[in-house]
Design a protein around this motif. Structure first.
Motif, mmCIF file in Angstrom:
data_model
loop_
_atom_site.group_PDB
_atom_site.id
_atom_site.type_symbol
_atom_site.label_atom_id
_atom_site.label_comp_id
_atom_site.label_asym_id
_atom_site.label_seq_id
_atom_site.Cartn_x
_atom_site.Cartn_y
_atom_site.Cartn_z
ATOM 1 N N MET A 1 -7.745 -6.768 -27.696
ATOM 2 C CA MET A 1 -7.581 -7.245 -26.325
ATOM 3 C C MET A 1 -7.900 -6.119 -25.353
ATOM 4 S SD MET A 1 -6.902 -8.894 -23.720
ATOM 5 C CE MET A 1 -6.127 -10.429 -23.568
ATOM 6 N N LYS A 110 -10.498 -15.815 -22.881
ATOM 7 C CA LYS A 110 -10.616 -14.493 -23.517
ATOM 8 C C LYS A 110 -9.250 -13.836 -23.702
ATOM 9 C CE LYS A 110 -15.188 -13.709 -21.492
ATOM 10 N NZ LYS A 110 -15.996 -12.838 -20.606
ATOM 11 N N GLY A 111 -8.171 -14.582 -23.404
ATOM 12 C CA GLY A 111 -6.820 -14.040 -23.540
ATOM 13 C C GLY A 111 -6.313 -13.330 -22.306
ATOM 14 N N TYR A 112 -7.112 -13.280 -21.245
ATOM 15 C CA TYR A 112 -6.700 -12.551 -20.046
ATOM 16 C C TYR A 112 -5.505 -13.187 -19.345
ATOM 17 C CZ TYR A 112 -11.104 -9.964 -20.430
ATOM 18 O OH TYR A 112 -12.135 -9.174 -20.871
ATOM 19 N N GLU A 115 -2.217 -12.087 -20.944
ATOM 20 C CA GLU A 115 -1.884 -10.705 -20.594
ATOM 21 C C GLU A 115 -1.521 -10.598 -19.119
ATOM 22 O OE1 GLU A 115 -1.355 -6.487 -20.879
ATOM 23 O OE2 GLU A 115 -1.039 -8.208 -22.172
#
Length: 175
Positions: A1, A110-112, A115
């Motif tokens: 990540m 994208k997993g942003y 986070e």
């Protein structure tokens, strides 16, 4: 990540902020604290300054803090996040919650978001918010997954008459 960080909006980030705003076109830009409705960036920055304190925010509004979510590797703005310091309005309590956020359309999946919400919870903790309300429209599966990944527990669903949407209300214990 990829490593992300929060920074406070400023004119130093004008190019990135304006490009972020433009990328949304007609799509609603969540978490932007009226960025989408503001034509002049300096006016928006003044609005954020006033909104940051109970003594200067608009009457009847909750003070809030807005952050740009920056990817450290290339200093790209991948998201924006607004944290309301309290839930002193029915709209916040039932529809919007403590935290609103968005991810740049080209940077999604994208997993942003997961986070960014984690970072927002850290900021909420600094503000003394130990129990955080985060909401998502029933059709927004990505936001629901983001909230669940950060420990969200579904309390109930509330109908948003203004947008004709069902809003799922999640609480996150912010220990």
């Amino acid at each position: 990540m990829e490593k992300l960080t929060f920074i406070s909006p400023s004119m130093d980030w004008a190019k990135e902020i304006l490009a972020y705003k433009e990328a949304f076109g007609e799509e609603h830009l969540h978490g932007g604290s009226r960025l989408q409705e503001t034509d002049d960036l300096s006016d928006w920055l003044q609005h954020l300054e006033r909104a940051g304190s109970a003594s200067s925010c608009e009457e009847g509004r909750s003070p809030s803090s807005t952050f740009l979510c920056i990817r450290e590797r290339d200093q790209a703005m991948v998201g924006i996040c607004n944290i309301r310091h309290d839930l002193n309005q029915d709209y916040l309590l039932h529809i919007a919650g403590h935290i609103g956020y968005s991810i740049h359309p080209a940077e999604r999946r994208k997993g942003y978001a997961t986070e960014q919400l984690r970072l927002a919870l850290l900021e909420a903790k600094k503000l003394g918010i130990d129990r955080v309300l985060v909401t998502a429209a029933d059709w927004n599966i990505g936001s629901q997954k983001t909230i669940l990944a950060n420990g969200g527990v579904l309390e109930n669903t509330y109908y948003d008459e203004a947008d004709d949407e069902l809003m799922l209300r999640y609480w996150i214990e912010n220990d």
